[in-house]
Motif scaffolding. Structure first.
Motif, mmCIF file in Angstrom:
data_model
loop_
_atom_site.group_PDB
_atom_site.id
_atom_site.type_symbol
_atom_site.label_atom_id
_atom_site.label_comp_id
_atom_site.label_asym_id
_atom_site.label_seq_id
_atom_site.Cartn_x
_atom_site.Cartn_y
_atom_site.Cartn_z
ATOM 1 N N ASP A 172 -11.101 36.617 30.454
ATOM 2 C CA ASP A 172 -9.868 35.061 29.907
ATOM 3 C C ASP A 172 -9.339 35.137 28.858
ATOM 4 O O ASP A 172 -7.413 35.112 28.563
ATOM 5 C CB ASP A 172 -10.392 34.502 30.039
ATOM 6 C CG ASP A 172 -9.372 32.522 30.529
ATOM 7 O OD1 ASP A 172 -8.528 32.667 31.163
ATOM 8 O OD2 ASP A 172 -9.971 31.849 30.714
ATOM 9 N N LEU A 173 -9.300 35.952 27.749
ATOM 10 C CA LEU A 173 -8.584 35.545 26.697
ATOM 11 C C LEU A 173 -7.479 36.822 26.225
ATOM 12 O O LEU A 173 -6.169 36.560 25.627
ATOM 13 C CB LEU A 173 -10.026 35.817 25.118
ATOM 14 C CG LEU A 173 -9.243 35.760 23.876
ATOM 15 C CD1 LEU A 173 -8.610 34.595 23.323
ATOM 16 C CD2 LEU A 173 -10.377 36.332 23.047
ATOM 17 N N ALA A 174 -8.136 37.988 26.956
ATOM 18 C CA ALA A 174 -6.986 39.348 27.098
ATOM 19 C C ALA A 174 -6.022 38.609 28.163
ATOM 20 O O ALA A 174 -5.095 38.620 28.024
ATOM 21 C CB ALA A 174 -7.804 39.991 27.788
ATOM 22 N N ALA A 175 -6.673 37.375 29.431
ATOM 23 C CA ALA A 175 -5.637 37.460 30.437
ATOM 24 C C ALA A 175 -4.142 36.393 29.696
ATOM 25 O O ALA A 175 -3.025 36.420 29.802
ATOM 26 C CB ALA A 175 -5.660 36.606 30.801
ATOM 27 N N HIS A 176 -4.304 35.371 28.049
ATOM 28 C CA HIS A 176 -3.926 34.935 27.561
ATOM 29 C C HIS A 176 -2.943 35.692 26.606
ATOM 30 O O HIS A 176 -2.240 35.119 25.739
ATOM 31 C CB HIS A 176 -4.567 33.457 26.773
ATOM 32 C CG HIS A 176 -5.395 32.333 27.793
ATOM 33 N ND1 HIS A 176 -6.047 32.796 28.805
ATOM 34 C CD2 HIS A 176 -4.386 31.120 27.940
ATOM 35 C CE1 HIS A 176 -6.076 31.494 29.371
ATOM 36 N NE2 HIS A 176 -4.809 30.819 28.494
ATOM 37 N N GLN A 177 -3.460 36.136 26.073
ATOM 38 C CA GLN A 177 -2.351 37.349 25.266
ATOM 39 C C GLN A 177 -1.070 36.634 25.879
ATOM 40 O O GLN A 177 -0.022 37.501 25.043
ATOM 41 C CB GLN A 177 -3.005 38.969 25.484
ATOM 42 C CG GLN A 177 -1.979 39.310 24.292
ATOM 43 C CD GLN A 177 -2.133 39.601 23.434
ATOM 44 O OE1 GLN A 177 -3.486 39.060 22.475
ATOM 45 N NE2 GLN A 177 -1.156 39.528 22.373
ATOM 46 N N ASP A 178 -0.332 37.527 26.994
ATOM 47 C CA ASP A 178 1.019 37.154 27.742
ATOM 48 C C ASP A 178 1.236 36.021 27.163
ATOM 49 O O ASP A 178 2.378 36.460 27.046
ATOM 50 C CB ASP A 178 0.683 37.580 29.142
ATOM 51 C CG ASP A 178 0.806 39.310 29.290
ATOM 52 O OD1 ASP A 178 0.569 40.290 28.095
ATOM 53 O OD2 ASP A 178 0.219 39.750 30.584
ATOM 54 N N ARG A 179 1.014 35.103 27.008
ATOM 55 C CA ARG A 179 0.981 33.744 27.003
ATOM 56 C C ARG A 179 1.690 33.614 25.597
ATOM 57 O O ARG A 179 2.653 33.298 25.584
ATOM 58 C CB ARG A 179 0.214 32.824 27.135
ATOM 59 C CG ARG A 179 0.743 31.137 26.987
ATOM 60 C CD ARG A 179 -0.211 30.384 27.275
ATOM 61 N NE ARG A 179 -0.720 30.208 29.353
ATOM 62 C CZ ARG A 179 -0.799 29.045 29.843
ATOM 63 N NH1 ARG A 179 -1.933 28.832 29.044
ATOM 64 N NH2 ARG A 179 -0.859 29.807 31.180
ATOM 65 N N VAL A 180 0.714 33.891 24.892
ATOM 66 C CA VAL A 180 0.421 34.137 23.749
ATOM 67 C C VAL A 180 1.869 34.372 23.093
ATOM 68 O O VAL A 180 2.931 34.614 21.981
ATOM 69 C CB VAL A 180 -0.483 34.856 22.430
ATOM 70 C CG1 VAL A 180 0.362 34.571 20.915
ATOM 71 C CG2 VAL A 180 -1.211 33.534 22.490
ATOM 72 N N GLU A 181 1.890 35.916 23.124
ATOM 73 C CA GLU A 181 3.120 36.776 23.535
ATOM 74 C C GLU A 181 4.959 36.048 23.506
ATOM 75 O O GLU A 181 5.781 36.218 22.799
ATOM 76 C CB GLU A 181 3.276 37.650 23.528
ATOM 77 C CG GLU A 181 2.315 38.705 23.080
ATOM 78 C CD GLU A 181 2.125 40.612 24.044
ATOM 79 O OE1 GLU A 181 2.451 40.576 25.124
ATOM 80 O OE2 GLU A 181 0.998 41.402 23.628
ATOM 81 N N GLN A 182 4.716 35.449 24.810
ATOM 82 C CA GLN A 182 5.581 34.245 25.276
ATOM 83 C C GLN A 182 6.591 33.186 24.272
ATOM 84 O O GLN A 182 7.036 33.143 23.805
ATOM 85 C CB GLN A 182 5.065 34.574 26.534
ATOM 86 C CG GLN A 182 5.170 34.757 27.999
ATOM 87 C CD GLN A 182 4.978 34.393 29.505
ATOM 88 O OE1 GLN A 182 4.694 33.109 29.327
ATOM 89 N NE2 GLN A 182 5.039 35.518 29.922
ATOM 90 N N ILE A 183 4.762 32.903 23.636
ATOM 91 C CA ILE A 183 5.340 31.759 22.773
ATOM 92 C C ILE A 183 6.236 32.147 21.663
ATOM 93 O O ILE A 183 6.657 31.554 21.285
ATOM 94 C CB ILE A 183 4.227 31.448 22.933
ATOM 95 C CG1 ILE A 183 3.560 30.347 23.780
ATOM 96 C CG2 ILE A 183 4.461 29.942 21.880
ATOM 97 C CD1 ILE A 183 1.780 29.434 24.067
ATOM 98 N N ALA A 184 5.295 33.247 20.937
ATOM 99 C CA ALA A 184 6.273 34.362 19.889
ATOM 100 C C ALA A 184 7.753 34.755 19.902
ATOM 101 O O ALA A 184 8.680 34.403 19.394
ATOM 102 C CB ALA A 184 5.854 35.325 19.686
ATOM 103 N N ALA A 185 8.050 35.215 21.607
ATOM 104 C CA ALA A 185 9.323 35.526 21.942
ATOM 105 C C ALA A 185 9.497 34.237 22.119
ATOM 106 O O ALA A 185 11.282 34.083 21.479
ATOM 107 C CB ALA A 185 9.257 36.458 23.194
ATOM 108 N N ILE A 186 9.720 33.017 22.704
ATOM 109 C CA ILE A 186 10.260 31.871 22.694
ATOM 110 C C ILE A 186 10.642 31.390 21.316
ATOM 111 O O ILE A 186 11.430 31.209 20.313
ATOM 112 C CB ILE A 186 9.980 30.859 23.523
ATOM 113 C CG1 ILE A 186 9.601 31.677 25.217
ATOM 114 C CG2 ILE A 186 10.765 29.807 23.565
ATOM 115 C CD1 ILE A 186 9.346 30.290 26.053
ATOM 116 N N ALA A 187 9.942 31.108 20.810
ATOM 117 C CA ALA A 187 9.999 30.853 19.294
ATOM 118 C C ALA A 187 11.403 31.937 18.650
ATOM 119 O O ALA A 187 11.922 31.000 17.776
ATOM 120 C CB ALA A 187 8.488 31.035 18.149
#
Length: 833
Positions: free
Chosen positions: A450-465
């Motif tokens: 599950d943690l690996a699956a959330h990697q994309d979300r963190v990257e998306q959040i960083a990209a949006i920022a």
């Protein structure tokens, strides 16, 4: 009885104009009224003797002394200052007839048409014909040249009397008979010009005989006007003879010629000063309007040039609303002011040219070109302002969208990570059995997945920022802080996850060793242990994360469908707004173009008079002004489009900016064109240009206006002048170009062309004429006194001169002397407010 009359015509050298229409034709069969005949005999005799005595002779009997024609010829020589043909000296009848005919021929040569007057009747002593002939001479040489306010002869003399006697009580001159019976009109004329001779306040209307005798005596004694009338005859005659009165009154006119000359000089000065005052008023108005307009441009341009963005959409939309107010409310009056300023400037320059004054030079920085340059800067600043506002609104809209997306993703991620670090830090495995440890390992493996699956979300959040930072989001600091916390927590979760795996694996190995020790025991208790392990696995296999997400997806599907339906309705509304705007814009754009073409066509039409063109343009201006509500409606549609953030419209090629620019140009063009026609009419009337000449000028201009844009190129202008008969060398053409194109644009407008073609034809006053007029008022002195100005000029004009005339510094100067020469020269010098 019927009064004997004659018809007299006067030739001015161009055409014969009948100037005494009220005179009746002679009637040979009727006699003069005895009272009138007596008055005419005395008056005409005295009038003739007033001139004959200059030649050392006189007449006693008017019908006898002119019979041989000799004194008649002498009279004509004296009053005309010309020599007549040599008279016949014989005493025979045919000699007398020949002499009278020479006199009559001379009278005829002066443009007078004699009706029913023949030499034989004069020779025969016909009283009626003789008096008629003398009256004709009096009309031609004593009355005809009297001119007051563009009226001449009898009307001019009557108007002169009315003006001179207007301030006096009990005097109302309406004719040359009854208005003079009480003598007050004669006394008023004398008092008006020589108040020292008569105390008018003491006169009594009920004493006509005394008033008449007083006037007749004073005129003879002090004014060298012989007694041509008998007071008793005038009082006792029901209607005094008009010709006798006119003859006598004309002597007063000529006696006061000096005063009339002063009045004429004063009138000329008043006219010149009036023109100057009017021009100065227009100059002051131009300066004031130019200052106000330039100040408004100076205040407005920095506002339009300010591209500092606001932080929120609402603030930027307020800027857009302010800009709409500027375009709708604040700028249109300024467009009119700018146009009016140019119109006033052109009208003023035309009036200055017509009145022989130099061109007006505004204060530094306030030339029409300065205003045009400042206006151009304003429009350049304005040009990209609205586009920038809309771009900023789009940027802020995207930023708001991204910020909201960031908040949603960050919130979801933070919700997911909440408490995870605490769970990963638990030491629950230390007291767990081997099976529990293995269960914890399986659960931990699921968490890692599950943690690996959330990697994309963190990257998306960083990209949006990152994008929010690149787009200069106003609250980027908060976004960055939150993003940093998420990334830090993510790194921490990764570290804790790895530590927990290591600890679980170590514990598993330890428990496996222990498990070997209990293997034997396990074999014996296998059924129970199997059951126990299965139960433990079932109870501890809580991989609920995937199930929750599935539930959430199922919930989002209908919400997404609803959003799509709302978006479809929104886009359909946008399309209606596009079509609504396009329908109006596609009508208004061509309408504006058509009106522009009509304006151009009306000014190019050679066959129509300027008045006809003016009428057409005024009607067209009315149509244009009444069309304004259509522009306002389109502005409303445009506002709805902007508020809906619609940035394209495939249904029309016209933008609101196109329409605005076209509308402002149309308003400016119609106003300028009307002003051009007005100045052409002003120039035409002032310089005596006929409509045929104006049409010829227009035709020539149109022919050489190759580009049909209302201006001739320099080469075309040269060709135009050559076609009109000008012999041009390079130097002469260069001089002319400086006159018609002072600003050096390289083209010649129609107004400049007209000004050039009529420049030398105006009959205008000059500085020399004004100096001469002041010299008359100053009784030939090289200076003039304040009291003389106040006496001779109306109060306003006198004060104008007193406040502006410099002191006279000549060797013969007296206290209070003013220099009218330098003042007059300055009137025609360069204007300087």
């Amino acid at each position: 009885m019927t009064q004997i009359e004659t018809t007299v015509e006067y030739s001015n050298g161009y055409e014969e104009d009948e100037y005494m229409l009220q005179e009746d034709e002679w009637d040979r069969d009727l006699l003069l009224d005895p009272a009138w005949e007596k008055q005419q005999r005395k008056t005409f005799t005295a009038w003739c003797n007033s001139h004959l005595r200059k030649a050392g002779t006189q007449i006693e009997n008017i019908e006898d002394d002119f019979r041989n024609g000799l004194k008649l010829m002498l009279l004509l020589e004296v009053i005309s200052g010309e020599r007549l043909p040599k008279p016949d000296r014989g005493k025979m009848r045919f000699h007398k007839i020949a002499n009278v005919n020479k006199a009559l021929d001379f009278i005829t040569s002066k443009g007078v048409k004699l009706v029913s007057i023949g030499a034989e009747e004069i020779v025969d002593g016909n009283v009626k014909m003789t008096l008629g002939m003398i009256w004709t001479i009096i009309l031609r040489f004593a009355i005809q040249d009297i001119s007051v306010e563009e009226t001449s002869a009898k009307e001019g003399l009557l108007l002169w009397c009315q003006r001179k006697t207007a301030p006096y009580r009990n005097v109302n001159v309406q004719n040359f008979h009854l208005s003079w019976k009480d003598g007050l009109a004669f006394c008023a004329l004398i008092h008006r010009h020589r108040p020292d001779l008569i105390d008018y306040a003491k006169l009594n209307k009920d004493d006509p005989l005394g008033n008449l005798n007083l006037a007749l005596d004073i005129a003879e004694k002090h004014l060298d006007i012989p007694k041509m009338l008998d007071a008793e005859d005038i009082v006792n005659t029901p209607k005094p003879d008009e010709r006798a009165i006119m003859t006598y009154v004309s002597c007063f006119y000529h006696a006061f010629a000096g005063a009339e000359q002063a009045e004429t000089a004063a009138n000329r000065i008043c006219k010149v000063l009036g023109v100057n005052q009017e021009n100065e008023k227009m100059m002051e108005e131009y300066e004031k309007l130019a200052s106000e307009l330039l100040e408004w441009i100076r205040r407005t341009t920095p506002w339009l040039e300010n591209r500092a963005p606001e932080k929120t959409i609402s603030e930027m939309q307020q800027k857009l609303e302010d800009f709409r107010d500027y375009r709708r409310q604040h700028k249109p009056p300024k467009v009119q002011e700018k146009c009016q300023l140019e119109i006033n400037f052109n009208t003023l320059q035309t009036k200055l040219r017509i009145s022989n004054r130099p061109n007006f030079m505004p204060s530094e920085g306030k030339m029409v070109s300065d205003i045009a340059s400042a206006w151009k800067g304003l429009e350049q600043a304005e040009k990209g302002y609205e586009e920038w506002l809309l771009t900023e609104i789009r940027r802020l809209q995207r930023l708001d969208h991204l910020a909201e997306k960031f908040r949603q993703k960050a919130s979801a991620h933070e919700t997911w990570t909440a408490g995870k670090d605490e769970l990963l830090s638990l030491k629950d495995f230390e007291s767990a059995s081997l099976f529990e440890v293995r269960a914890l390992l399986r659960k931990h493996e699921a968490f890692e997945s599950d943690l690996a699956a959330h990697q994309d979300r963190v990257e998306q959040i960083a990209a949006i920022a990152q994008e929010l930072n690149e787009l200069d989001f106003h609250d980027a600091a908060t976004v960055n802080e939150r993003c940093q916390k998420i990334c830090d927590l993510w790194d921490q979760l990764g570290t804790l996850t790895q530590k927990r795996r290591d600890a679980l694996e170590r514990t598993e190995k330890l428990l496996e060793t222990i498990d070997q020790l209990f293997l034997e025991f396990a074999k014996r208790a296998a059924p129970f242990n199997n059951w126990m392990e299965g139960a433990m696995e079932d109870l501890q296999d809580m991989f609920i994360v995937h199930t929750v997400e599935e539930v959430q997806v199922k919930q989002l599907v209908p919400q997404r469908d609803s959003s799509l339906q709302e978006e479809l309705a929104l886009q359909q509304s946008h399309e209606r707004l596009r079509r609504q705007f396009a329908a109006q814009a596609n009508l208004i754009g061509p309408w504006i173009q058509t009106r522009m073409e009509e304006i151009g066509h009306s000014t190019m039409e050679v066959s129509e008079t300027l008045e006809d063109q003016m009428t057409q343009l005024k009607q067209l201006e009315h149509v244009i002004v009444n069309y304004k509500p259509n522009i306002d409606t389109l502005e409303g549609d445009h506002q709805l489009i902007q508020e809906s953030l619609i940035f394209d419209n495939k249904h029309t090629n016209y933008t609101m900016e196109h329409i605005r620019v076209g509308w402002e140009l149309l308003l400016t063009t119609i106003a300028r064109t009307i002003n051009e026609i007005e100045t052409q009419i002003l120039t035409r009337d002032a310089k005596g240009i006929s409509q045929e000449q104006m049409n010829e000028f227009r035709s020539s201009f149109n022919h050489f206006d190759r580009k049909k844009n209302g201006a001739m190129e320099a080469d075309d202008f040269r060709a135009c002048l050559i076609s009109m008969g000008y012999d041009l060398g390079e130097a002469e053409f260069a001089r002319i170009m400086l006159l018609v194109d002072a600003s050096g644009t390289g083209v010649v407008s129609f107004q400049s062309f007209i000004d050039f073609m009529t420049r030398e034809t105006a009959d205008t006053d000059t500085a020399e004429q004004v100096v001469a007029s002041f010299r008359i008022l100053a009784t030939d002195k090289p200076y003039i006194l304040v009291e003389e100005l106040q006496r001779e000029l109306p109060a306003e004009q006198a004060e104008y001169c007193i406040s502006r005339m410099p002191p006279y510094t000549g060797p013969d100067a007296v206290e209070g002397a003013l220099d009218y020469t330098s003042f007059s020269t300055a009137l025609y010098g360069e204007s300087d407010l």
